[in-house]
Design a protein around this motif. Structure first.
Motif, PDB file in Angstrom:
ATOM      1  N   SER A   9       0.862  -1.191   0.000  1.00 55.24           N
ATOM      2  CA  SER A   9       0.000   0.000   0.000  1.00 55.24           C
ATOM      3  C   SER A   9       0.885   1.223   0.000  1.00 55.24           C
ATOM      4  N   GLY A  10       0.723   2.068  -0.989  1.00 55.46           N
ATOM      5  CA  GLY A  10       1.481   3.319  -1.046  1.00 55.46           C
ATOM      6  C   GLY A  10       2.977   3.104  -1.094  1.00 55.46           C
ATOM      7  N   PHE A  11       3.390   1.931  -1.555  1.00 55.06           N
ATOM      8  CA  PHE A  11       4.820   1.619  -1.621  1.00 55.06           C
ATOM      9  C   PHE A  11       5.349   1.930  -3.020  1.00 55.06           C
ATOM     10  N   ARG A  12       6.319   2.891  -3.105  1.00 51.35           N
ATOM     11  CA  ARG A  12       6.881   3.292  -4.416  1.00 51.35           C
ATOM     12  C   ARG A  12       5.730   3.557  -5.405  1.00 51.35           C
ATOM     13  N   ASN A  13       5.760   2.903  -6.589  1.00 53.92           N
ATOM     14  CA  ASN A  13       4.686   3.197  -7.546  1.00 53.92           C
ATOM     15  C   ASN A  13       3.482   2.248  -7.409  1.00 53.92           C
ATOM     16  N   TYR A  14       3.425   1.502  -6.290  1.00 52.59           N
ATOM     17  CA  TYR A  14       2.252   0.643  -6.043  1.00 52.59           C
ATOM     18  C   TYR A  14       1.261   1.359  -5.137  1.00 52.59           C
ATOM     19  N   ASP A  15       0.049   1.478  -5.622  1.00 51.39           N
ATOM     20  CA  ASP A  15      -0.998   2.112  -4.846  1.00 51.39           C
ATOM     21  C   ASP A  15      -1.548   1.066  -3.851  1.00 51.39           C
ATOM     22  N   GLU A  16      -2.259   0.096  -4.381  1.00 53.02           N
ATOM     23  CA  GLU A  16      -2.722  -1.059  -3.590  1.00 53.02           C
ATOM     24  C   GLU A  16      -2.548  -2.268  -4.483  1.00 53.02           C
ATOM     25  N   GLU A  17      -1.749  -3.231  -4.058  1.00 51.96           N
ATOM     26  CA  GLU A  17      -1.581  -4.422  -4.893  1.00 51.96           C
ATOM     27  C   GLU A  17      -1.206  -5.603  -4.019  1.00 51.96           C
ATOM     28  N   THR A  18      -1.734  -6.773  -4.391  1.00 50.59           N
ATOM     29  CA  THR A  18      -1.424  -8.000  -3.646  1.00 50.59           C
ATOM     30  C   THR A  18      -0.966  -9.067  -4.633  1.00 50.59           C
ATOM     31  N   VAL A  19       0.080  -9.787  -4.287  1.00 51.77           N
ATOM     32  CA  VAL A  19       0.558 -10.880  -5.145  1.00 51.77           C
ATOM     33  C   VAL A  19       0.715 -12.138  -4.314  1.00 51.77           C
ATOM     34  N   THR A  20       0.350 -13.273  -4.894  1.00 59.16           N
ATOM     35  CA  THR A  20       0.615 -14.566  -4.268  1.00 59.16           C
ATOM     36  C   THR A  20       1.679 -15.257  -5.108  1.00 59.16           C
ATOM     37  N   LYS A  36       8.971  -3.492 -11.396  1.00 55.90           N
ATOM     38  CA  LYS A  36       9.525  -4.835 -11.162  1.00 55.90           C
ATOM     39  C   LYS A  36      10.534  -4.815 -10.009  1.00 55.90           C
ATOM     40  N   THR A  37      11.495  -3.905 -10.091  1.00 57.97           N
ATOM     41  CA  THR A  37      12.505  -3.837  -9.028  1.00 57.97           C
ATOM     42  C   THR A  37      11.854  -3.384  -7.718  1.00 57.97           C
ATOM     43  N   ASN A  38      10.851  -2.503  -7.811  1.00 54.94           N
ATOM     44  CA  ASN A  38      10.147  -2.067  -6.594  1.00 54.94           C
ATOM     45  C   ASN A  38       9.552  -3.266  -5.842  1.00 54.94           C
ATOM     46  N   LEU A  39       9.018  -4.218  -6.599  1.00 53.69           N
ATOM     47  CA  LEU A  39       8.422  -5.402  -5.971  1.00 53.69           C
ATOM     48  C   LEU A  39       9.503  -6.250  -5.285  1.00 53.69           C
ATOM     49  N   LEU A  40      10.633  -6.405  -5.958  1.00 60.01           N
ATOM     50  CA  LEU A  40      11.743  -7.161  -5.376  1.00 60.01           C
ATOM     51  C   LEU A  40      12.264  -6.466  -4.109  1.00 60.01           C
ATOM     52  N   GLU A  41      12.319  -5.152  -4.189  1.00 63.56           N
ATOM     53  CA  GLU A  41      12.780  -4.341  -3.052  1.00 63.56           C
ATOM     54  C   GLU A  41      11.858  -4.564  -1.845  1.00 63.56           C
ATOM     55  N   ALA A  42      10.558  -4.618  -2.097  1.00 59.40           N
ATOM     56  CA  ALA A  42       9.596  -4.834  -1.005  1.00 59.40           C
ATOM     57  C   ALA A  42       9.868  -6.186  -0.339  1.00 59.40           C
ATOM     58  N   VAL A  43      10.126  -7.212  -1.145  1.00 61.55           N
ATOM     59  CA  VAL A  43      10.406  -8.540  -0.578  1.00 61.55           C
ATOM     60  C   VAL A  43      11.713  -8.500   0.220  1.00 61.55           C
ATOM     61  N   PHE A  63       4.865   8.842  -4.004  1.00 58.76           N
ATOM     62  CA  PHE A  63       4.970  10.297  -4.080  1.00 58.76           C
ATOM     63  C   PHE A  63       3.750  11.016  -3.495  1.00 58.76           C
ATOM     64  N   ASP A  64       2.555  10.456  -3.701  1.00 59.03           N
ATOM     65  CA  ASP A  64       1.352  11.151  -3.234  1.00 59.03           C
ATOM     66  C   ASP A  64       0.814  10.571  -1.933  1.00 59.03           C
ATOM     67  N   CYS A  65       1.631   9.799  -1.239  1.00 62.20           N
ATOM     68  CA  CYS A  65       1.109   9.098  -0.049  1.00 62.20           C
ATOM     69  C   CYS A  65       1.754   9.612   1.239  1.00 62.20           C
ATOM     70  N   ALA A  66       1.046   9.447   2.336  1.00 64.71           N
ATOM     71  CA  ALA A  66       1.571   9.877   3.628  1.00 64.71           C
ATOM     72  C   ALA A  66       2.358   8.727   4.275  1.00 64.71           C
ATOM     73  N   TRP A  67       2.041   7.517   3.903  1.00 71.80           N
ATOM     74  CA  TRP A  67       2.719   6.353   4.480  1.00 71.80           C
ATOM     75  C   TRP A  67       2.720   5.203   3.472  1.00 71.80           C
ATOM     76  N   ALA A  68       3.568   4.222   3.747  1.00 71.40           N
ATOM     77  CA  ALA A  68       3.604   3.023   2.907  1.00 71.40           C
ATOM     78  C   ALA A  68       3.599   1.809   3.817  1.00 71.40           C
ATOM     79  N   SER A  69       2.961   0.733   3.363  1.00 70.12           N
ATOM     80  CA  SER A  69       3.074  -0.485   4.158  1.00 70.12           C
ATOM     81  C   SER A  69       3.295  -1.703   3.282  1.00 70.12           C
TER      82      SER A  69
END
Ligand code: ATP
Ligand code: MG
Length: 366
Positions: A9-20, A36-43, A63-69
Protein backbone atom coordinates in the motif's frame (compact mmCIF):
# COMPACT_ATOMS: atom_id res chain seq x y z
CA UNK A 1 11.69 -20.44 3.29
CA UNK A 2 9.34 -18.43 1.11
CA UNK A 3 7.07 -15.45 0.72
CA UNK A 4 3.56 -16.75 0.18
CA UNK A 5 1.78 -13.46 -0.30
CA UNK A 6 2.68 -9.80 -0.23
CA UNK A 7 0.37 -6.77 -0.11
CA UNK A 8 1.70 -3.30 -0.87
CA UNK A 9 0.00 0.00 0.00
CA UNK A 10 1.48 3.32 -1.05
CA UNK A 11 4.82 1.62 -1.62
CA UNK A 12 6.88 3.29 -4.42
CA UNK A 13 4.69 3.20 -7.55
CA UNK A 14 2.25 0.64 -6.04
CA UNK A 15 -1.00 2.11 -4.85
CA UNK A 16 -2.72 -1.06 -3.59
CA UNK A 17 -1.58 -4.42 -4.89
CA UNK A 18 -1.42 -8.00 -3.65
CA UNK A 19 0.56 -10.88 -5.15
CA UNK A 20 0.61 -14.57 -4.27
CA UNK A 21 3.91 -16.17 -5.22
CA UNK A 22 4.71 -19.74 -6.21
CA UNK A 23 6.98 -21.74 -3.90
CA UNK A 24 9.53 -22.21 -6.71
CA UNK A 25 10.24 -19.93 -9.68
CA UNK A 26 8.44 -16.60 -10.18
CA UNK A 27 9.29 -14.48 -13.22
CA UNK A 28 8.33 -10.81 -12.98
CA UNK A 29 8.37 -9.27 -16.43
CA UNK A 30 7.47 -6.01 -18.10
CA UNK A 31 8.89 -2.94 -19.82
CA UNK A 32 11.19 -0.48 -18.05
CA UNK A 33 9.96 1.62 -15.13
CA UNK A 34 6.80 -0.38 -14.33
CA UNK A 35 7.62 -1.56 -10.80
CA UNK A 36 9.52 -4.83 -11.16
CA UNK A 37 12.50 -3.84 -9.03
CA UNK A 38 10.15 -2.07 -6.59
CA UNK A 39 8.42 -5.40 -5.97
CA UNK A 40 11.74 -7.16 -5.38
CA UNK A 41 12.78 -4.34 -3.05
CA UNK A 42 9.60 -4.83 -1.01
CA UNK A 43 10.41 -8.54 -0.58
CA UNK A 44 14.01 -7.74 0.35
CA UNK A 45 12.84 -5.31 3.04
CA UNK A 46 11.13 -8.25 4.80
CA UNK A 47 14.62 -9.43 5.83
CA UNK A 48 14.92 -6.34 8.04
CA UNK A 49 17.79 -4.90 6.03
CA UNK A 50 17.88 -1.47 4.49
CA UNK A 51 16.78 -1.27 0.89
CA UNK A 52 19.44 -2.20 -1.64
CA UNK A 53 18.63 1.07 -3.43
CA UNK A 54 18.35 3.71 -0.73
CA UNK A 55 19.34 4.41 2.84
CA UNK A 56 16.26 6.57 3.30
CA UNK A 57 12.99 4.87 4.19
CA UNK A 58 11.07 8.02 3.15
CA UNK A 59 11.96 7.30 -0.49
CA UNK A 60 9.90 4.11 -0.25
CA UNK A 61 6.68 6.04 0.30
CA UNK A 62 4.62 6.71 -2.85
CA UNK A 63 4.97 10.30 -4.08
CA UNK A 64 1.35 11.15 -3.23
CA UNK A 65 1.11 9.10 -0.05
CA UNK A 66 1.57 9.88 3.63
CA UNK A 67 2.72 6.35 4.48
CA UNK A 68 3.60 3.02 2.91
CA UNK A 69 3.07 -0.48 4.16
CA UNK A 70 4.22 -3.96 3.26
CA UNK A 71 2.21 -6.86 4.64
CA UNK A 72 3.45 -10.37 3.94
CA UNK A 73 2.88 -13.99 4.85
CA UNK A 74 6.27 -15.65 5.15
CA UNK A 75 6.84 -19.36 5.60
CA UNK A 76 10.02 -20.44 7.38
CA UNK A 77 10.99 -23.59 9.30
CA UNK A 78 7.54 -25.01 8.58
CA UNK A 79 5.61 -22.16 10.13
CA UNK A 80 3.79 -19.24 8.65
CA UNK A 81 4.28 -15.75 10.05
CA UNK A 82 2.77 -12.42 9.13
CA UNK A 83 5.23 -9.56 8.82
CA UNK A 84 4.14 -5.94 8.54
CA UNK A 85 6.36 -2.96 7.83
CA UNK A 86 5.00 0.56 8.10
CA UNK A 87 6.91 3.57 6.79
CA UNK A 88 5.77 7.06 7.77
CA UNK A 89 7.45 10.32 6.90
CA UNK A 90 9.73 11.61 9.64
CA UNK A 91 9.29 8.48 11.77
CA UNK A 92 11.16 5.25 12.31
CA UNK A 93 9.79 2.26 10.47
CA UNK A 94 7.44 0.12 12.50
CA UNK A 95 7.83 -3.64 12.35
CA UNK A 96 5.38 -6.24 13.59
CA UNK A 97 5.51 -10.03 13.39
CA UNK A 98 2.17 -11.77 14.00
CA UNK A 99 0.91 -8.50 15.41
CA UNK A 100 3.70 -8.10 18.00
CA UNK A 101 6.20 -5.22 17.76
CA UNK A 102 9.71 -6.22 16.71
CA UNK A 103 12.97 -4.51 15.78
CA UNK A 104 14.14 -4.49 12.16
CA UNK A 105 17.10 -6.62 13.19
CA UNK A 106 14.76 -9.31 14.54
CA UNK A 107 13.36 -9.82 11.04
CA UNK A 108 16.64 -11.45 10.04
CA UNK A 109 15.51 -14.38 12.16
CA UNK A 110 12.19 -14.59 10.30
CA UNK A 111 13.38 -14.38 6.72
CA UNK A 112 16.68 -14.29 4.83
CA UNK A 113 17.26 -13.52 1.17
CA UNK A 114 20.14 -13.61 -1.26
CA UNK A 115 19.94 -10.75 -3.72
CA UNK A 116 21.57 -10.31 -7.09
CA UNK A 117 21.22 -6.86 -8.63
CA UNK A 118 23.02 -5.25 -11.57
CA UNK A 119 25.46 -3.56 -9.14
CA UNK A 120 26.75 -6.99 -8.18
CA UNK A 121 28.77 -7.02 -11.38
CA UNK A 122 31.18 -4.89 -9.35
CA UNK A 123 31.97 -8.09 -7.54
CA UNK A 124 33.92 -9.32 -10.54
CA UNK A 125 34.96 -6.17 -12.36
CA UNK A 126 35.82 -3.62 -9.67
CA UNK A 127 38.29 -3.32 -6.80
CA UNK A 128 38.55 -5.61 -3.78
CA UNK A 129 36.12 -3.63 -1.58
CA UNK A 130 33.06 -5.29 -3.15
CA UNK A 131 34.51 -8.76 -2.59
CA UNK A 132 35.41 -7.97 1.03
CA UNK A 133 31.86 -6.70 1.53
CA UNK A 134 30.48 -9.97 0.17
CA UNK A 135 32.59 -11.97 2.64
CA UNK A 136 31.83 -9.64 5.56
CA UNK A 137 28.07 -9.55 4.98
CA UNK A 138 27.74 -13.29 4.57
CA UNK A 139 29.98 -14.23 7.51
CA UNK A 140 28.26 -11.64 9.76
CA UNK A 141 24.90 -13.25 9.05
CA UNK A 142 26.23 -16.74 9.71
CA UNK A 143 28.47 -15.94 12.69
CA UNK A 144 27.31 -13.13 14.97
CA UNK A 145 30.76 -13.07 16.64
CA UNK A 146 32.25 -11.97 13.33
CA UNK A 147 30.08 -8.85 13.10
CA UNK A 148 31.40 -7.71 16.49
CA UNK A 149 34.96 -8.45 15.43
CA UNK A 150 34.52 -6.43 12.25
CA UNK A 151 33.12 -3.50 14.22
CA UNK A 152 36.13 -3.65 16.59
CA UNK A 153 38.51 -3.77 13.66
CA UNK A 154 36.92 -0.74 12.01
CA UNK A 155 37.14 1.27 15.22
CA UNK A 156 40.82 0.40 15.72
CA UNK A 157 41.51 1.15 12.07
CA UNK A 158 39.93 4.60 12.36
CA UNK A 159 41.95 5.40 15.47
CA UNK A 160 45.21 4.22 13.97
CA UNK A 161 44.53 6.13 10.75
CA UNK A 162 43.94 9.32 12.73
CA UNK A 163 47.31 8.91 14.47
CA UNK A 164 49.11 8.24 11.19
CA UNK A 165 47.54 11.32 9.65
CA UNK A 166 48.08 13.74 12.53
CA UNK A 167 51.28 12.62 14.29
CA UNK A 168 53.41 15.32 12.65
CA UNK A 169 51.30 18.11 14.14
CA UNK A 170 50.83 16.26 17.42
CA UNK A 171 53.78 13.90 18.13
CA UNK A 172 52.29 12.87 21.49
CA UNK A 173 49.75 10.78 19.54
CA UNK A 174 52.52 8.32 18.69
CA UNK A 175 52.46 6.94 22.22
CA UNK A 176 49.27 4.99 21.37
CA UNK A 177 50.27 3.83 17.88
CA UNK A 178 51.72 0.42 18.78
CA UNK A 179 48.78 -0.44 20.99
CA UNK A 180 46.35 0.14 18.12
CA UNK A 181 48.58 -1.83 15.75
CA UNK A 182 48.62 -4.71 18.18
CA UNK A 183 44.82 -4.62 18.50
CA UNK A 184 44.51 -4.65 14.73
CA UNK A 185 46.86 -7.62 14.43
CA UNK A 186 44.82 -9.58 17.00
CA UNK A 187 41.54 -8.81 15.23
CA UNK A 188 43.13 -9.53 11.84
CA UNK A 189 44.27 -12.97 12.97
CA UNK A 190 40.73 -13.98 13.96
CA UNK A 191 39.11 -12.42 10.89
CA UNK A 192 41.57 -14.15 8.56
CA UNK A 193 40.54 -17.55 9.93
CA UNK A 194 36.85 -16.75 9.40
CA UNK A 195 37.39 -15.37 5.92
CA UNK A 196 39.65 -18.24 4.82
CA UNK A 197 37.14 -20.82 5.95
CA UNK A 198 34.24 -18.99 4.28
CA UNK A 199 36.20 -18.49 1.05
CA UNK A 200 37.02 -22.19 0.93
CA UNK A 201 33.37 -23.18 1.31
CA UNK A 202 32.31 -20.57 -1.23
CA UNK A 203 34.89 -21.80 -3.75
CA UNK A 204 33.78 -25.42 -3.32
CA UNK A 205 30.12 -24.54 -3.82
CA UNK A 206 30.60 -22.05 -6.67
CA UNK A 207 32.78 -24.23 -8.93
CA UNK A 208 30.17 -26.89 -9.86
CA UNK A 209 27.42 -24.25 -10.19
CA UNK A 210 29.50 -22.17 -12.56
CA UNK A 211 30.55 -25.20 -14.58
CA UNK A 212 26.92 -26.15 -15.23
CA UNK A 213 25.86 -22.52 -15.78
CA UNK A 214 28.51 -22.11 -18.51
CA UNK A 215 27.60 -25.38 -20.21
CA UNK A 216 30.79 -27.04 -18.98
CA UNK A 217 32.99 -24.43 -20.67
CA UNK A 218 34.35 -22.49 -17.71
CA UNK A 219 36.12 -23.37 -14.51
CA UNK A 220 35.59 -20.79 -11.76
CA UNK A 221 38.13 -20.59 -8.98
CA UNK A 222 38.17 -18.37 -5.91
CA UNK A 223 41.30 -17.74 -3.91
CA UNK A 224 41.47 -15.83 -0.65
CA UNK A 225 44.35 -13.32 -0.43
CA UNK A 226 45.46 -11.77 2.83
CA UNK A 227 48.53 -10.24 4.49
CA UNK A 228 51.53 -11.64 2.58
CA UNK A 229 53.41 -12.95 5.64
CA UNK A 230 50.52 -15.29 6.56
CA UNK A 231 51.58 -18.75 5.42
CA UNK A 232 48.39 -20.62 6.36
CA UNK A 233 45.20 -18.60 6.92
CA UNK A 234 43.60 -21.60 8.66
CA UNK A 235 46.45 -21.92 11.21
CA UNK A 236 45.80 -21.22 14.93
CA UNK A 237 45.06 -17.53 15.59
CA UNK A 238 48.25 -17.13 17.67
CA UNK A 239 50.42 -18.13 14.70
CA UNK A 240 48.60 -15.81 12.33
CA UNK A 241 48.80 -12.99 14.85
CA UNK A 242 52.60 -13.30 15.00
CA UNK A 243 52.83 -13.23 11.20
CA UNK A 244 50.52 -10.20 10.84
CA UNK A 245 52.39 -8.39 13.62
CA UNK A 246 55.69 -9.06 11.83
CA UNK A 247 54.27 -7.57 8.64
CA UNK A 248 53.08 -4.53 10.56
CA UNK A 249 56.45 -4.05 12.24
CA UNK A 250 58.19 -4.20 8.88
CA UNK A 251 55.86 -1.49 7.55
CA UNK A 252 55.82 0.77 10.59
CA UNK A 253 58.09 3.40 9.07
CA UNK A 254 56.30 3.27 5.69
CA UNK A 255 52.94 3.76 7.45
CA UNK A 256 54.26 6.82 9.29
CA UNK A 257 55.53 8.28 6.04
CA UNK A 258 52.38 7.46 4.03
CA UNK A 259 50.03 8.62 6.78
CA UNK A 260 47.82 5.57 6.38
CA UNK A 261 47.41 1.92 7.43
CA UNK A 262 49.26 -0.14 4.86
CA UNK A 263 48.83 -3.58 6.40
CA UNK A 264 45.87 -5.51 7.71
CA UNK A 265 42.72 -7.32 6.58
CA UNK A 266 41.22 -4.13 5.12
CA UNK A 267 43.38 -4.97 2.11
CA UNK A 268 42.22 -8.59 1.72
CA UNK A 269 40.79 -9.82 -1.55
CA UNK A 270 39.07 -12.82 -3.05
CA UNK A 271 40.62 -13.51 -6.45
CA UNK A 272 38.14 -14.66 -9.06
CA UNK A 273 39.54 -16.57 -12.03
CA UNK A 274 37.88 -18.19 -15.04
CA UNK A 275 39.83 -21.01 -16.67
CA UNK A 276 42.87 -19.81 -14.75
CA UNK A 277 42.66 -16.19 -15.96
CA UNK A 278 41.83 -13.21 -13.72
CA UNK A 279 38.16 -12.41 -14.27
CA UNK A 280 38.58 -8.79 -13.25
CA UNK A 281 40.80 -8.07 -16.26
CA UNK A 282 39.62 -10.56 -18.86
CA UNK A 283 36.02 -11.69 -18.31
CA UNK A 284 33.40 -10.61 -20.87
CA UNK A 285 30.20 -8.93 -19.62
CA UNK A 286 28.26 -12.20 -19.81
CA UNK A 287 31.06 -14.14 -18.15
CA UNK A 288 31.29 -11.56 -15.35
CA UNK A 289 27.54 -11.77 -14.82
CA UNK A 290 27.64 -15.57 -14.79
CA UNK A 291 30.53 -15.63 -12.31
CA UNK A 292 28.89 -13.10 -9.98
CA UNK A 293 25.66 -15.08 -10.04
CA UNK A 294 27.45 -18.39 -9.43
CA UNK A 295 29.05 -16.84 -6.34
CA UNK A 296 25.64 -15.64 -5.08
CA UNK A 297 24.17 -19.09 -5.68
CA UNK A 298 27.08 -20.59 -3.76
CA UNK A 299 26.33 -18.24 -0.88
CA UNK A 300 22.78 -19.57 -0.91
CA UNK A 301 24.09 -23.17 -0.67
CA UNK A 302 26.18 -22.23 2.38
CA UNK A 303 23.13 -20.68 4.05
CA UNK A 304 21.16 -23.81 3.37
CA UNK A 305 23.87 -26.03 4.80
CA UNK A 306 23.87 -23.88 7.97
CA UNK A 307 20.14 -23.37 8.45
CA UNK A 308 18.56 -26.31 6.64
CA UNK A 309 16.57 -23.96 4.38
CA UNK A 310 17.27 -22.03 1.21
CA UNK A 311 16.97 -18.26 1.59
CA UNK A 312 14.65 -16.57 -0.89
CA UNK A 313 16.61 -15.78 -4.05
CA UNK A 314 15.99 -12.37 -5.61
CA UNK A 315 17.41 -11.85 -9.09
CA UNK A 316 17.02 -8.35 -10.50
CA UNK A 317 17.63 -8.03 -14.20
CA UNK A 318 20.02 -10.96 -14.54
CA UNK A 319 18.94 -12.17 -17.97
CA UNK A 320 20.31 -9.32 -20.07
CA UNK A 321 23.75 -10.01 -21.56
CA UNK A 322 23.29 -13.75 -21.06
CA UNK A 323 23.01 -16.01 -24.09
CA UNK A 324 20.07 -18.40 -24.56
CA UNK A 325 21.71 -21.33 -22.78
CA UNK A 326 22.70 -19.25 -19.74
CA UNK A 327 19.24 -17.66 -19.59
CA UNK A 328 17.75 -21.15 -19.63
CA UNK A 329 19.92 -22.08 -16.65
CA UNK A 330 18.62 -19.08 -14.68
CA UNK A 331 14.98 -19.68 -15.65
CA UNK A 332 14.82 -23.42 -15.09
CA UNK A 333 17.81 -24.99 -13.47
CA UNK A 334 18.64 -23.06 -10.32
CA UNK A 335 16.33 -25.31 -8.32
CA UNK A 336 15.64 -25.55 -4.61
CA UNK A 337 13.88 -22.81 -2.71
CA UNK A 338 11.89 -19.85 -3.93
CA UNK A 339 13.23 -17.57 -6.65
CA UNK A 340 11.95 -14.21 -7.88
CA UNK A 341 13.44 -13.09 -11.20
CA UNK A 342 12.76 -9.75 -12.87
CA UNK A 343 13.35 -9.20 -16.58
CA UNK A 344 12.31 -6.94 -19.45
CA UNK A 345 11.21 -9.85 -21.63
CA UNK A 346 7.55 -9.88 -22.73
CA UNK A 347 5.05 -12.48 -21.58
CA UNK A 348 6.30 -14.91 -24.22
CA UNK A 349 8.89 -15.80 -21.64
CA UNK A 350 6.27 -18.16 -20.18
CA UNK A 351 7.18 -20.52 -23.02
CA UNK A 352 10.77 -20.62 -21.77
CA UNK A 353 10.20 -21.22 -18.08
CA UNK A 354 8.40 -23.73 -15.92
CA UNK A 355 7.88 -20.95 -13.39
CA UNK A 356 4.89 -18.66 -12.93
CA UNK A 357 5.02 -15.41 -14.92
CA UNK A 358 3.74 -12.09 -13.56
CA UNK A 359 3.37 -9.09 -15.87
CA UNK A 360 3.92 -5.71 -14.24
CA UNK A 361 2.48 -2.54 -15.72
CA UNK A 362 2.33 0.85 -14.01
CA UNK A 363 2.32 -0.59 -10.52
CA UNK A 364 -0.28 -3.27 -11.29
CA UNK A 365 0.47 -6.98 -11.45
CA UNK A 366 -1.25 -9.56 -13.60
P1 ATP B 1 13.58 -1.35 -15.23
O1 ATP B 1 13.23 -2.41 -16.21
O2 ATP B 1 13.95 -0.11 -15.92
O3 ATP B 1 14.53 -1.76 -14.20
P2 ATP B 1 11.45 -1.51 -13.22
O4 ATP B 1 10.15 -2.07 -13.65
O5 ATP B 1 12.34 -2.34 -12.42
O6 ATP B 1 12.19 -0.94 -14.51
P3 ATP B 1 11.22 0.21 -10.92
O7 ATP B 1 12.62 0.46 -10.54
O8 ATP B 1 10.49 -0.81 -10.16
O9 ATP B 1 11.14 -0.13 -12.47
O10 ATP B 1 10.48 1.62 -10.86
C1 ATP B 1 9.20 1.85 -11.43
C2 ATP B 1 8.83 3.29 -11.24
O11 ATP B 1 8.60 3.58 -9.87
C3 ATP B 1 9.85 4.32 -11.71
O12 ATP B 1 9.34 5.01 -12.82
C4 ATP B 1 10.02 5.25 -10.55
O13 ATP B 1 10.00 6.61 -10.91
C5 ATP B 1 8.81 4.94 -9.69
N1 ATP B 1 9.04 5.26 -8.29
C6 ATP B 1 10.15 5.07 -7.56
N2 ATP B 1 10.00 5.49 -6.30
C7 ATP B 1 8.76 5.98 -6.22
C8 ATP B 1 7.99 6.56 -5.19
N3 ATP B 1 8.50 6.74 -3.96
N4 ATP B 1 6.72 6.95 -5.47
C9 ATP B 1 6.21 6.77 -6.69
N5 ATP B 1 6.87 6.23 -7.72
C10 ATP B 1 8.13 5.83 -7.49
MG1 MG C 1 14.38 -2.69 -12.48
Amino acid sequence: MRVERIALSGFRNYDEETVTFEPAVNVICGPNAQGKTNLLEAVYLLTGAHSFRTRFDRELIGFDCAWASILADVEAAGRSQTVRLLFQKGQRRQVTVNGAKRTSAALAGVMTAVLFCPDDLHLVKEGAAARRRLMDNAISQLRPGYAALLADYNKLYENKTRILKDWREKPSLLAALDEFSDGLARCSARMIRYRASFAERLAEAAAPIHREFSGGKEALSLTYRTVSTVTDPRAPAEDIYAQVAAHQAAHRQAELEAGQCLTGVHKDDLDIALNGVTARSFASQGQARTAALSIKLAEREIFRAETGEYPVLLLDDVLSELDGARQEFVLNRIGGGQTLITCCEDEDISRRTGGRVFAVKEGRIR
